[in-house]
Design an enzyme around this catalytic site. Structure first.
Site, PDB file in Angstrom:
ATOM      1  N   HIS A  62       0.818  -1.215   0.000  1.00  0.00           N
ATOM      2  CA  HIS A  62       0.000   0.000   0.000  1.00  0.00           C
ATOM      3  C   HIS A  62       0.849   1.261   0.000  1.00  0.00           C
ATOM      4  O   HIS A  62       1.980   1.265   0.486  1.00  0.00           O
ATOM      5  CB  HIS A  62      -0.882   0.039   1.251  1.00  0.00           C
ATOM      6  N   LYS A  72       6.401   6.398   7.424  1.00  0.00           N
ATOM      7  CA  LYS A  72       5.919   5.512   8.488  1.00  0.00           C
ATOM      8  C   LYS A  72       7.081   5.036   9.350  1.00  0.00           C
ATOM      9  O   LYS A  72       8.175   4.792   8.854  1.00  0.00           O
ATOM     10  CB  LYS A  72       5.233   4.279   7.877  1.00  0.00           C
ATOM     11  N   TYR A 132       2.251   1.259  13.510  1.00  0.00           N
ATOM     12  CA  TYR A 132       3.015   2.217  12.722  1.00  0.00           C
ATOM     13  C   TYR A 132       2.511   3.631  12.916  1.00  0.00           C
ATOM     14  O   TYR A 132       1.332   3.889  13.021  1.00  0.00           O
ATOM     15  CB  TYR A 132       3.078   1.849  11.242  1.00  0.00           C
ATOM     16  N   ASP A 170      -6.795  -6.327  -1.814  1.00  0.00           N
ATOM     17  CA  ASP A 170      -5.352  -6.433  -2.080  1.00  0.00           C
ATOM     18  C   ASP A 170      -5.052  -7.397  -3.230  1.00  0.00           C
ATOM     19  O   ASP A 170      -4.054  -7.242  -3.917  1.00  0.00           O
ATOM     20  CB  ASP A 170      -4.592  -6.852  -0.828  1.00  0.00           C
TER      21      ASP A 170
END
Length: 178
Positions: A62, A72, A132, A170
């Site tokens: 992603h 991140k 994250y 996904d």
């Protein structure tokens, strides 16, 4: 805390100083001053996310497009993951290259991934807690991704594909070339 830049420019693998005694373990998971000094990055994190997943769950790859790109700081609170990032910065010398590392609740390492990268992870243990921090807010209209088994990227997830648990969304992600 040890901070080392990995093979993809702007990404850092962070190893905390872990203090262990008969009571258990203590370590500082984040310190803005130390992070800024060792990486040169000062943009603050504005959003924290946590997922809990079964063994074999693959989330990704992603990313957020344009002004919504997110840097991140990845860590595992419980369990372990194979964490993967892909450089999508066209002007980068490592464009299209990926890096993978096992992160777990024993080594307590973290991976910093700057904006302009795709990111995904595969859980290697049951009930893995994945965390994250992001330096930009999630924007549904800016979300995008790359299929996990893209032929160009050729990522070795080191896990039988037929045993992966992947969302329908996904499974429909485009290839790296698209």
């Amino acid at each position: 805390m040890k901070v080392e830049e990995i093979s993809l420019k702007g990404c850092f693998l962070i190893s905390p100083s872990i203090f262990e005694d008969e009571r258990g373990v203590f370590f500082e998971s984040f310190n803005l001053g130390v992070f800024k000094k060792k990486t040169g990055i000062s943009k603050p994190f504005v959003q924290d996310n946590i997922s809990k997943s079964k063994k074999g769950v693959l989330r990704g790859l992603h990313f957020q497009k344009g002004i919504h790109a997110q840097s991140k700081l990845i860590s595992v609170l419980k369990g372990s993951v194979l964490d993967v990032c892909v450089d999508l910065r066209v002007e980068s010398a490592t464009y299209g290259e990926h890096f993978s590392v096992v992160l777990d609740d024993v080594n307590c390492k973290q991976l910093y991934i700057p904006g302009g990268f795709a990111h995904g992870f595969l859980t290697l243990e049951e009930n893995t807690l994945f965390s994250y921090k992001c330096d930009n807010f999630y924007n549904k209209e800016a979300e995008s991704g790359i299929i996990f088994n893209d032929d160009t990227l050729n990522i070795n997830w080191n896990f039988p594909e037929e045993n992966l648990i992947i969302s329908d969304k996904d499974r429909l992600l485009p290839t790296f070339k698209h």
